[in-house]
Design a protein around this motif. Structure first.
Motif, mmCIF file in Angstrom:
data_model
loop_
_atom_site.group_PDB
_atom_site.id
_atom_site.type_symbol
_atom_site.label_atom_id
_atom_site.label_comp_id
_atom_site.label_asym_id
_atom_site.label_seq_id
_atom_site.Cartn_x
_atom_site.Cartn_y
_atom_site.Cartn_z
ATOM 1 N N GLY A 111 19.052 11.395 -1.307
ATOM 2 C CA GLY A 111 18.830 12.769 -1.759
ATOM 3 C C GLY A 111 20.012 13.379 -2.482
ATOM 4 O O GLY A 111 19.857 14.385 -3.174
ATOM 5 N N ASP A 112 21.201 12.785 -2.341
ATOM 6 C CA ASP A 112 22.382 13.327 -3.009
ATOM 7 C C ASP A 112 22.380 12.970 -4.494
ATOM 8 O O ASP A 112 21.691 12.044 -4.939
ATOM 9 C CB ASP A 112 23.662 12.802 -2.354
ATOM 10 N N PHE A 113 23.189 13.693 -5.238
ATOM 11 C CA PHE A 113 23.231 13.558 -6.692
ATOM 12 C C PHE A 113 24.677 13.500 -7.150
ATOM 13 O O PHE A 113 25.521 14.257 -6.667
ATOM 14 C CB PHE A 113 22.519 14.749 -7.338
ATOM 15 N N GLY A 115 25.282 19.835 -23.933
ATOM 16 C CA GLY A 115 24.345 20.892 -24.309
ATOM 17 C C GLY A 115 23.552 21.439 -23.143
ATOM 18 O O GLY A 115 22.907 22.493 -23.269
ATOM 19 N N PHE A 116 23.590 20.756 -21.976
ATOM 20 C CA PHE A 116 22.806 21.179 -20.822
ATOM 21 C C PHE A 116 23.672 21.718 -19.680
ATOM 22 O O PHE A 116 23.139 22.274 -18.730
ATOM 23 C CB PHE A 116 21.985 19.991 -20.293
ATOM 24 N N LEU A 117 24.992 21.539 -19.778
ATOM 25 C CA LEU A 117 25.887 21.962 -18.703
ATOM 26 C C LEU A 117 26.775 23.100 -19.169
ATOM 27 O O LEU A 117 27.038 23.256 -20.360
ATOM 28 C CB LEU A 117 26.765 20.791 -18.236
ATOM 29 N N ARG A 174 19.820 20.656 -2.591
ATOM 30 C CA ARG A 174 19.521 21.323 -3.848
ATOM 31 C C ARG A 174 18.123 20.932 -4.298
ATOM 32 O O ARG A 174 17.858 19.791 -4.680
ATOM 33 C CB ARG A 174 20.533 20.947 -4.925
ATOM 34 N N ARG A 175 17.197 21.870 -4.263
ATOM 35 C CA ARG A 175 15.802 21.604 -4.589
ATOM 36 C C ARG A 175 15.630 21.174 -6.049
ATOM 37 O O ARG A 175 14.787 20.343 -6.373
ATOM 38 C CB ARG A 175 14.969 22.862 -4.291
ATOM 39 N N GLU A 176 16.444 21.747 -6.936
ATOM 40 C CA GLU A 176 16.316 21.419 -8.352
ATOM 41 C C GLU A 176 16.545 19.932 -8.609
ATOM 42 O O GLU A 176 15.900 19.332 -9.471
ATOM 43 C CB GLU A 176 17.326 22.236 -9.172
ATOM 44 N N VAL A 190 18.859 20.131 -13.962
ATOM 45 C CA VAL A 190 20.129 19.707 -13.369
ATOM 46 C C VAL A 190 21.234 20.708 -13.705
ATOM 47 O O VAL A 190 22.054 21.058 -12.853
ATOM 48 C CB VAL A 190 20.502 18.292 -13.874
ATOM 49 N N GLY A 191 21.254 21.177 -14.953
ATOM 50 C CA GLY A 191 22.241 22.187 -15.336
ATOM 51 C C GLY A 191 22.121 23.450 -14.508
ATOM 52 O O GLY A 191 23.129 24.031 -14.081
ATOM 53 N N HIS A 192 20.882 23.887 -14.252
ATOM 54 C CA HIS A 192 20.678 25.066 -13.401
ATOM 55 C C HIS A 192 21.205 24.805 -11.989
ATOM 56 O O HIS A 192 21.832 25.689 -11.373
ATOM 57 C CB HIS A 192 19.183 25.402 -13.322
ATOM 58 N N ALA A 193 20.951 23.605 -11.466
ATOM 59 C CA ALA A 193 21.406 23.272 -10.112
ATOM 60 C C ALA A 193 22.915 23.298 -10.024
ATOM 61 O O ALA A 193 23.502 23.788 -9.043
ATOM 62 C CB ALA A 193 20.870 21.904 -9.701
ATOM 63 N N ILE A 194 23.582 22.779 -11.047
ATOM 64 C CA ILE A 194 25.043 22.758 -11.050
ATOM 65 C C ILE A 194 25.598 24.173 -11.097
ATOM 66 O O ILE A 194 26.516 24.528 -10.355
ATOM 67 C CB ILE A 194 25.553 21.928 -12.234
ATOM 68 N N ARG A 195 25.026 25.003 -11.951
ATOM 69 C CA ARG A 195 25.507 26.390 -12.037
ATOM 70 C C ARG A 195 25.264 27.133 -10.724
ATOM 71 O O ARG A 195 26.118 27.904 -10.278
ATOM 72 C CB ARG A 195 24.830 27.110 -13.205
ATOM 73 N N ALA A 196 24.113 26.902 -10.093
ATOM 74 C CA ALA A 196 23.822 27.559 -8.817
ATOM 75 C C ALA A 196 24.793 27.081 -7.747
ATOM 76 O O ALA A 196 25.240 27.868 -6.893
ATOM 77 C CB ALA A 196 22.386 27.267 -8.390
#
Length: 339
Positions: free
Chosen positions: A105-107, A142-144, A158-160, A194-200
């Motif tokens: 489950g980890d990323f 472009g995504f991070l 992290r659900r995302e 993934v970018g949203h998850a990192i920012r959160a």
């Protein structure tokens, strides 16, 4: 459809250093790859290419190791990021900052331009399994929100991350039923998530929404849904959202706009995009005007020219694919545009 990138057993595992990148060395980047000798040697990777990215499913009943040194970086300056979604077993990442272990489950995101060592470890009778995506770093930027210097970890909760993995797994398993364009769109969507998850993860738990925040979201949604209705008005929105017109004006001031500004900006933006993506033989300018909520083509033409310095016909003829004046000129007119 996925194809085999490599498959190692007791017969060929000693050649893994020369085979792990595929037949033409088209994947990953230079490094030292080896498999631990043991009673069971079984490692397999399948690959699905999507544009410049590759989705790779790695399964192994044996420990695998990969080392990227400064010598490798000098010899092969490929700047590639790898997004690892660990499904079973463990992935141990080591660099100059220390060791980190990722479980189911980890990323993790790793990057090829810093030295590191990775160990892919089975867990007892459970094989190591990971879905990972190779992405050129200049595309991933472009995504991070910022560069990943060496590695980045996100925990399993992290659900995302889970949703992004499901999207990528679906693309990987597709039997060429998706078009290339659709596959690319889905991969981009997963990278955005993934970018949203990192920012959160960087900002922590988001602040709890206030009543005003929730009401404003309802207002914006109502306007978006009913934007094509030429009778859209403050009273209609207020009634639909169960608030007073005065409170509606207050909520929009919190957003730094007025009702007229918001509605006309959105209508003109939709019209501009529609003009850019359509042909005159398919839809007329009048139909577009009515479709975005204008009461007459003449009014639409005047408003469009006031903002974009050309009328809709000129825009469609001379600049159908250009983003003309993206910084929209806000215009409310004397006394406002909506009554």
């Amino acid at each position: 459809m996925a194809e085999t990138l490599f498959s190692f057993d007791r017969k060929n595992y000693r050649d893994c250093q020369h085979l792990f990148r595929g037949e033409r060395n088209q994947e990953y980047y230079c490094g030292d790859f080896w498999i631990e000798e043991g009673s069971v040697i079984d490692a397999r990777a399948e690959r699905r290419a999507v544009g410049p990215c590759s989705i790779i499913l790695l399964r192994s009943a044996t420990k695998q190791f990969f080392r990227r040194t400064r010598r490798h970086i000098r010899d092969d300056a490929t700047d590639l990021s790898v997004l690892w979604f660990v499904k079973s077993g463990q992935l141990v990442f080591s660099d100059q900052c220390g060791n980190r272990t990722a479980g189911p489950g980890d990323f993790i995101i790793t990057r090829s331009m810093s030295p590191f060592l990775i160990e892919c470890q089975p867990d007892g009778d459970q094989p190591h399994e990971a879905l990972h995506v190779t992405v050129p770093t200049h595309i991933l930027r472009g995504f991070l929100a910022h560069d990943v210097a060496s590695a980045l970890f996100l925990p399993a909760e992290r659900r995302e991350v889970s949703i992004a993995q499901k999207i990528l797994t679906s693309v990987f398993r597709d039997e060429d039923l998706l078009s290339e364009q659709s596959a690319r769109t889905l991969v981009d969507a997963a990278l955005i998530i993934v970018g949203h998850a990192i920012r959160a993860g960087e900002t922590g738990t988001p602040a709890r929404q206030t009543v005003a925040d929730r009401r404003l979201a309802e207002v914006l949604r109502f306007i978006e849904v009913h934007l094509s209705d030429s009778n859209l008005s403050t009273s209609m929105v207020a009634k639909g959202c169960g608030i007073s017109p005065r409170y509606l004006s207050f909520l929009l001031r919190l957003r730094g706009t007025s009702f007229s500004e918001l509605v006309w900006e959105q209508r003109l933006e939709k019209a501009r995009n529609w003009l850019s993506s359509s042909q005159p033989r398919d839809i007329s300018i009048s139909e577009i005007a009515y479709g975005v909520g204008f009461k007459s083509p003449a009014h639409f033409s005047r408003m469009f020219k006031r903002v974009f310095q050309m009328n809709p016909r000129e825009f469609r003829t001379t600049a159908p694919d250009e983003n003309v004046h993206q910084d929209y000129v806000r215009y409310t007119g004397e006394g406002g545009l909506l009554q």
